[in-house]
Write a protein that holds these residues in place. Structure first.
Motif, mmCIF file in Angstrom:
data_model
loop_
_atom_site.group_PDB
_atom_site.id
_atom_site.type_symbol
_atom_site.label_atom_id
_atom_site.label_comp_id
_atom_site.label_asym_id
_atom_site.label_seq_id
_atom_site.Cartn_x
_atom_site.Cartn_y
_atom_site.Cartn_z
ATOM 1 N N GLY A 1 4.593 -6.059 -7.819
ATOM 2 C CA GLY A 1 3.551 -6.670 -8.630
ATOM 3 C C GLY A 1 2.179 -6.562 -8.012
ATOM 4 N N LYS A 2 2.075 -6.825 -6.712
ATOM 5 C CA LYS A 2 0.768 -6.778 -6.059
ATOM 6 C C LYS A 2 0.206 -5.372 -6.022
ATOM 7 C CE LYS A 2 -1.757 -7.715 -1.789
ATOM 8 N NZ LYS A 2 -2.986 -7.876 -2.596
ATOM 9 N N ALA A 3 1.017 -4.397 -5.618
ATOM 10 C CA ALA A 3 0.521 -3.028 -5.509
ATOM 11 C C ALA A 3 0.147 -2.462 -6.874
ATOM 12 C CB ALA A 3 1.562 -2.141 -4.832
ATOM 13 N N THR A 4 0.956 -2.755 -7.898
ATOM 14 C CA THR A 4 0.644 -2.263 -9.240
ATOM 15 C C THR A 4 -0.627 -2.910 -9.762
ATOM 16 O OG1 THR A 4 3.001 -1.944 -9.688
ATOM 17 C CG2 THR A 4 1.524 -1.990 -11.580
ATOM 18 N N ILE B 1 8.399 -5.846 -13.982
ATOM 19 C CA ILE B 1 7.358 -6.416 -13.113
ATOM 20 C C ILE B 1 6.125 -5.522 -13.105
ATOM 21 C CG2 ILE B 1 6.788 -7.050 -10.743
ATOM 22 C CD1 ILE B 1 8.713 -8.987 -12.101
ATOM 23 N N ALA B 2 6.333 -4.210 -13.036
ATOM 24 C CA ALA B 2 5.198 -3.280 -13.037
ATOM 25 C C ALA B 2 4.435 -3.360 -14.355
ATOM 26 C CB ALA B 2 5.685 -1.856 -12.786
ATOM 27 N N VAL B 3 5.148 -3.453 -15.472
ATOM 28 C CA VAL B 3 4.484 -3.576 -16.775
ATOM 29 C C VAL B 3 3.689 -4.878 -16.838
ATOM 30 C CG1 VAL B 3 4.891 -3.886 -19.238
ATOM 31 C CG2 VAL B 3 6.092 -2.080 -18.004
ATOM 32 N N ALA C 1 -2.377 2.076 -4.146
ATOM 33 C CA ALA C 1 -2.303 0.764 -3.510
ATOM 34 C C ALA C 1 -0.926 0.600 -2.910
ATOM 35 C CB ALA C 1 -2.585 -0.347 -4.514
ATOM 36 N N GLN C 2 -0.865 -0.158 -1.823
ATOM 37 C CA GLN C 2 0.413 -0.459 -1.180
ATOM 38 C C GLN C 2 0.484 -1.949 -0.883
ATOM 39 O OE1 GLN C 2 1.865 2.091 2.047
ATOM 40 N NE2 GLN C 2 0.261 3.574 1.568
ATOM 41 N N ALA D 1 5.958 -1.317 -1.432
ATOM 42 C CA ALA D 1 5.744 -0.661 -2.724
ATOM 43 C C ALA D 1 4.475 0.171 -2.630
ATOM 44 C CB ALA D 1 5.618 -1.677 -3.841
ATOM 45 N N HIS D 2 4.569 1.430 -3.006
ATOM 46 C CA HIS D 2 3.445 2.368 -2.996
ATOM 47 C C HIS D 2 3.206 2.769 -4.444
ATOM 48 C CE1 HIS D 2 1.498 6.142 -0.972
ATOM 49 N NE2 HIS D 2 0.822 5.744 -2.028
#
Length: 224
Positions: A194-197, A142-144, A84-85, A93-94
């Motif tokens: 946040g969105k891509a993850t 943020i990714a977590v 996702a990007q 963010a990729h």
């Protein structure tokens, strides 16, 4: 621009340049510099109690001349990987993720998985913008957070409540060196990460549920 190459049992997430990476991966954890993040698929039967996983993975990485890479282990079929990007204010963010929930957990509790197959969620995030080391730490948080919300929204229920992840999740965030000091939810970096993850993990969780939930519930029933 990051590039994904699948050559089972490996996935390579080529970052396109040397980046600062922060993770708790088995190979090269902590703050390191590398140009790639790898996944190595394993069978549950390979992970015997007497196996020295670190030595085994080092030997496998040597066959790929990839000892310098940050590397994950996963029992998920690596053909089931999800990208996702997201781009916000010119910052992209990729994300690449593999998602298995067979050893799902809810934060603050532990399930007994001693007689079960083990899964995991592995996520790598590559950012187009250079950031400082503190911002890289914030990116990881943020990714977590996004991983957790995606799993909760996918709705995988345990006896103790909704799953929030698995007991063996591992995440890595990567960015070029830079001076950007913040990467929280009020920033373009935080929004993009946040969105891509979320999107990559949610897609993976939904697909895993579609193909595995019935079998997982049958195992629960057999144990009661």
């Amino acid at each position: 621009m990051p590039r994904v190459t699948l050559q089972r049992p490996w996935i390579e997430f080529d970052l396109g340049q040397e980046m600062h990476v922060l993770s708790w991966a088995i190979n090269r954890p902590g703050f390191v510099t590398t140009d790639r993040i790898l996944w190595r698929e394993v069978r549950n039967a390979d992970l015997t109690p007497d196996l020295d996983v670190t030595d085994w993975l080092n030997a496998e990485l040597a066959t790929q001349k990839a000892q310098d890479a940050v590397a994950f282990l996963t029992s998920r079929d690596v053909r089931h990987h999800h990208e996702a990007q997201a781009t916000v204010d010119g910052i992209t963010a990729h994300v690449l993720a593999t998602v298995g929930l067979s050893n799902a957990e809810r934060i603050g509790s532990r399930m007994d998985y001693s007689d079960r197959h083990w899964g995991t969620i592995n996520v790598a995030v590559a950012l187009s913008e250079g950031v400082s080391q503190p911002a890289l730490i914030e990116m990881l948080s943020i990714a977590v957070q996004a991983r957790t919300v995606a799993v909760m929204d996918a709705g995988f229920d345990l006896p103790v409540g909704a799953a929030t992840g698995t007991g063996t999740d591992c995440l890595a965030v990567a960015a070029p060196p830079g001076d950007l000091a913040y990467a929280g939810l009020h920033t373009a970096v935080g929004e993009a990460v946040g969105k891509a993850t979320y999107d990559a993990v949610r897609q993976g969780a939904d697909i895993w549920k579609q193909s595995n939930l019935h079998r997982h519930r049958k195992a629960d029933h057999a144990e009661t």
